[in-house]
Design an enzyme around this catalytic site. Sequence first.
Site, mmCIF file in Angstrom:
data_model
loop_
_atom_site.group_PDB
_atom_site.id
_atom_site.type_symbol
_atom_site.label_atom_id
_atom_site.label_comp_id
_atom_site.label_asym_id
_atom_site.label_seq_id
_atom_site.Cartn_x
_atom_site.Cartn_y
_atom_site.Cartn_z
ATOM 1 C CB CYS A 8 -0.967 -0.027 1.184
ATOM 2 S SG CYS A 8 -2.381 1.093 0.978
ATOM 3 C CG HIS A 53 -4.293 -3.698 2.599
ATOM 4 N ND1 HIS A 53 -3.467 -3.346 3.647
ATOM 5 C CD2 HIS A 53 -4.784 -2.525 2.107
ATOM 6 C CE1 HIS A 53 -3.469 -2.027 3.791
ATOM 7 N NE2 HIS A 53 -4.261 -1.512 2.859
ATOM 8 C CD GLU A 97 -2.461 -6.608 4.832
ATOM 9 O OE1 GLU A 97 -3.048 -5.531 4.995
ATOM 10 O OE2 GLU A 97 -1.653 -6.800 3.893
#
Length: 373
Positions: free
Chosen positions: A259, A344, A346
């Site tokens: 990001c 993202h 994750e």
Amino acid sequence: METKAELVLQDGTVFEGIGFGYPINVSGEIVFNTGMVGYTETMTDPSYKGQILCFTYPSIGNYGVPSMDNLDEYGLPKYFESDRIQTSGIIVNNLSTVSSHWTCTRTLDQWMYEERIPGITNIDTRELTKKIRSHGVMSGKLIMDGSSSSLLDKFDYDSCNFMPEVSISEPRYYGNKNDNNSKIVLIDTGTKYSIIRNLLKLGFNVVRLPWDSTINEILSYDPVGVVISNGPGDPILCNETITTASKVIEKSIPTLGICLGNQILALAGGAKTHKLKFGHRGQNKSCLDLDSKITLITSQNHGYGVESNSLLDTEFEVWFKNIDDNTVEGIKHRSKPIIAVQFHPEASPGPDDCLYVFEKFKELVKKTEKVIS
């Protein structure tokens, strides 16, 4: 007893509604998120610092808020991405006052009151979202105490450096200091807990350093790789991090940017960034992996991006593209073990389609270790 509240936009538009959370006036950049679930993870994401967040999903709060004491095997909170709410305020169409879930310990309203965060409900979030989509993000203010709407404080999100607020002030270590696992240095520009969690799952120990750490401070830990985290604000303001990232590139250290980290690496490599009209915030953003030609559903939260044409004169090339608007969603170095993604991987919240980005990073680390040995 219901308390009247107002959302006042920079252009003078006023939305009247009902206040909840903590009764305090706040200013911030008005943005929207299209996710249907995951409000606890979303609200504790440091990337939302300085922003008043509108949830487009009509009903928010129905499963309540779990305890921060519910930890995973690494000692990290399971359902939160930092130690506090990061948004300046919250906008919802319908606030659920009844919460039901086996992890629930309090309502959303109670949690926000405890953390001194205001919210407004009973407004037309669809109309607000349409306005932001056509006009672009703008500053605004939540007025919770009946003050005059003409008292709107000037708030310039783009000029704020949020790093001192979202980063740590001294190093923190995650993992077992007594084992021989390779260490990853995580440059904290507003990191989410789930980034740390996924690095630990890969078998690494993690040293989390402040956003303005120097290359010498990083090298003192003898890391096998570096991760530059997500975070809020204009990447141009992260001068110290950009300088350090340029040294990381120069030394060919295996690196993953996420990001804001993607933007910082691009700037360090000589590219340019720009502000998007209304950003990408949600859990359903389609991105194309230009290597595999596979389209993935990603979780995103960013208001800035890398200018595609500016990469042409650098050593970076586009790795991922956004299907909707063709913006850059990932870059990779043409010759060095350095990769970055704008989304993202994750998730938290969102789909885990892109967890393989962490595996890709691990492969780069192991490949570099073999060359050195």
